[in-house]
Write an enzyme that holds these catalytic residues in place. Structure first.
Site, short mmCIF file in Angstrom:
data_model
loop_
_atom_site.label_atom_id
_atom_site.label_comp_id
_atom_site.label_asym_id
_atom_site.label_seq_id
_atom_site.Cartn_x
_atom_site.Cartn_y
_atom_site.Cartn_z
N VAL A 17 4.29 20.39 80.73
CA VAL A 17 3.63 21.66 81.02
C VAL A 17 2.21 21.43 81.53
O VAL A 17 1.79 22.01 82.54
CB VAL A 17 3.61 22.57 79.78
CG1 VAL A 17 2.82 23.85 80.06
CG2 VAL A 17 5.02 22.91 79.35
N ARG A 49 -2.48 8.89 76.01
CA ARG A 49 -2.26 7.62 76.72
C ARG A 49 -2.97 7.67 78.07
O ARG A 49 -2.39 8.09 79.08
CB ARG A 49 -0.76 7.38 76.91
CG ARG A 49 -0.01 7.20 75.59
CD ARG A 49 1.45 6.83 75.82
NE ARG A 49 2.20 7.92 76.43
CZ ARG A 49 2.74 8.93 75.74
NH1 ARG A 49 2.60 8.98 74.43
NH2 ARG A 49 3.40 9.89 76.36
N LYS A 107 3.64 27.69 69.93
CA LYS A 107 4.35 28.66 69.09
C LYS A 107 4.33 28.29 67.62
O LYS A 107 4.19 29.14 66.75
CB LYS A 107 5.78 28.83 69.58
CG LYS A 107 6.54 27.53 69.68
CD LYS A 107 7.88 27.71 70.36
CE LYS A 107 8.52 26.37 70.70
NZ LYS A 107 7.86 25.69 71.81
N GLY A 136 8.41 31.40 77.76
CA GLY A 136 8.18 30.73 79.03
C GLY A 136 7.55 31.65 80.05
O GLY A 136 6.51 32.26 79.82
N ILE A 138 8.58 34.47 81.17
CA ILE A 138 8.84 35.90 81.03
C ILE A 138 7.59 36.63 80.55
O ILE A 138 7.07 36.31 79.48
CB ILE A 138 9.99 36.16 80.04
CG1 ILE A 138 11.25 35.41 80.48
CG2 ILE A 138 10.26 37.65 79.93
CD1 ILE A 138 12.37 35.48 79.47
N LYS A 207 8.95 31.82 67.37
CA LYS A 207 8.75 32.86 68.37
C LYS A 207 9.00 34.24 67.77
O LYS A 207 8.30 35.21 68.09
CB LYS A 207 9.68 32.62 69.55
CG LYS A 207 9.37 31.32 70.29
CD LYS A 207 10.44 30.98 71.31
CE LYS A 207 10.14 29.68 72.04
NZ LYS A 207 11.19 29.29 73.00
N GLY A 306 10.70 24.94 80.42
CA GLY A 306 10.50 24.10 81.60
C GLY A 306 9.04 24.08 81.99
O GLY A 306 8.27 24.99 81.68
#
Length: 434
Positions: A17, A49, A107, A136, A138, A207, A306
């Site tokens: 993300v 990292r 979340k 996501g 929405i 959620k 995603g």
């Protein structure tokens, strides 16, 4: 007038993300400037990292010291996409202490400590936005928190985990077993190597807690949400669902009691009629069905996970928070004025679909029916099918109940387990959406 001095953004975390957030901030920089009224500049990226190559990100911006990045004095907004409880909680608190508004996709943290984080943001006169934490891409949190602020939400029911919806959809459409569908989800990258958080309902429960707090203007923590996973859902359950004109989804269901004095929050698999809008949600998509007193029934649908979809929600929050910074204002904070108690699962009124393995002999159905009656549960339909078991005979008995308190329904199931004529309870599934 356009402000020329940029608003500086600290990005905490640069995984799937975070890297998408950085990419969009870079490629859409001119558009973001016009929409906000000032440039936004990626001023630092905190990672674990630093040696990892991150395409499109200036290595000079990368640091392992997130705390120092927040304390350096010129950061306006922090975007937290680390996940988990710590160090995210400490870093968000540090941001507030240094005058930095926060956009988060976390979340788990918001479900556990949302009240404390909202209080810290309010104390310092700052924003805490978290559209990406729930569904996501929405748009859901802001419509519920702002567009429906003048309405009364009575019920929220939705599919809020794409991994589980993909698995259940494959079981339904192809007849695959649970493990086979999970393996496909893993191969396609929908499921993690350890899918526990998804398939056992922990992700959806977090959620659900966030959504319940927004919908009912009360504080709902993760521990308040009743949770059941979907690992026991079988092909036989889908066959039964089809005979009823239903399918099976892992649902988050949030309800205000009829008398308005309490709320309930739960996550579990359930049968829903094929006529219900949520039944047609396929693959890894999410959808949330909101029932409000004045607005009526609203449906929010789209990709729920995603990198790019989640980053879209993060950038939407970034624009809103940046505009508030320029206006020297803040957006809506926590609304928990109702202070409604969260009732236990036993108080929820629902229906059960119960599959029993019973002795195939006279009087069994009457004995089962009597057990339901003794617990105050009315039977809607019964289907019985005999089959040889190799020794004697057994029968499969499927009972669908009318609506009753969950405590009465679960008590009935326990009593059925103790009947001599009941060889086993093959499956139990709640029936919703009717």
């Amino acid at each position: 007038m356009m402000r020329t001095r940029p608003l500086k953004v600290a990005l905490l975390g640069c995984g799937v993300v975070g890297s998408e957030v950085a990419r969009i901030m870079t490629t859409h920089a001119d558009d973001l400037t016009q929409r906000i009224g000032a440039p936004v500049e990626l001023a630092g990226v905190a990672v674990r990292r630093p040696s990892k190559v991150r395409e499109g990100i200036d290595p000079a911006l990368v640091t392992t010291d997130a705390t120092a990045l927040l304390k350096r004095g010129d950061i306006d907004i922090a975007i937290e996409v680390i996940g988990g409880i710590e160090p995210a909680r400490t870093l968000i608190t540090t941001a507030f202490e240094h005058g930095i508004s926060v956009v988060s996709a976390n979340k788990a943290l918001l479900a556990q400590d949302g009240a404390a984080l909202h209080a810290a943001a309010e104390q310092h006169g700052l924003d805490l936005y978290y559209e990406a934490a729930v569904a996501g891409a929405i748009p859901l949190v802001r419509p519920m928190r702002e567009s429906l602020a003048g309405d009364k939400i009575n019920r929220v029911m939705g599919i809020v985990n794409g991994t589980t919806n993909f698995i259940l959809d494959k079981m339904d459409s192809t007849g695959a077993g649970y493990q086979e569908a999970l393996d496909e989800a893993t191969a396609l990258g929908y499921a993690e190597a350890d899918p526990t958080a998804d398939v056992e309902g922990y992700d959806a429960a977090a959620k659900a807690a966030i959504l319940a707090g927004i919908a009912f203007h009360t504080r709902v923590r993760l521990d308040d949400v009743y949770r059941e996973g979907m690992t026991e859902v079988s092909a036989a359950d889908f066959a039964s669902a089809k005979r009823m004109g239903c399918t099976i989804k892992l649902l988050a269901i949030l309800e205000r009691a009829a008398d308005g004095r309490s709320v309930t929050a739960r996550v579990h698999p359930a049968m829903i009629p094929l006529s219900h809008p949520l039944a047609s949600v396929r693959e890894a998509y999410n959808a949330v069905f909101v029932e409000a007193e004045a607005a009526g029934r609203l449906m929010f649908y789209g990709p729920g996970a995603g990198g790019a979809p989640t980053a879209s929600a993060v950038l939407g929050d970034l624009v809103a928070v940046a505009r508030n910074k320029l206006a020297e204002a803040t957006g809506p904070g926590e609304s928990a004025y109702t202070q409604l108690p969260v009732s236990p699962m036993g108080d929820v009124v629902t229906r059960y679909h119960i599959s029993l393995d019973v002795a195939d002999k006279p009087g069994v159905l009457a004995q089962v029916a009597t057990t339901f009656a003794e617990h105050g549960v009315s039977i809607d339909t019964v289907r019985q099918q005999g089959r040889p078991d190799g020794v004697g005979k057994e029968a499969s008995l499927v009972v669908v109940t009318h609506r009753a308190p969950d405590a009465a329904l679960s008590g009935t199931v326990e009593a059925l387990r103790n009947l001599d004529t009941v060889r086993g309870v093959a499956s139990i599934m709640r029936v919703e959406g009717e």
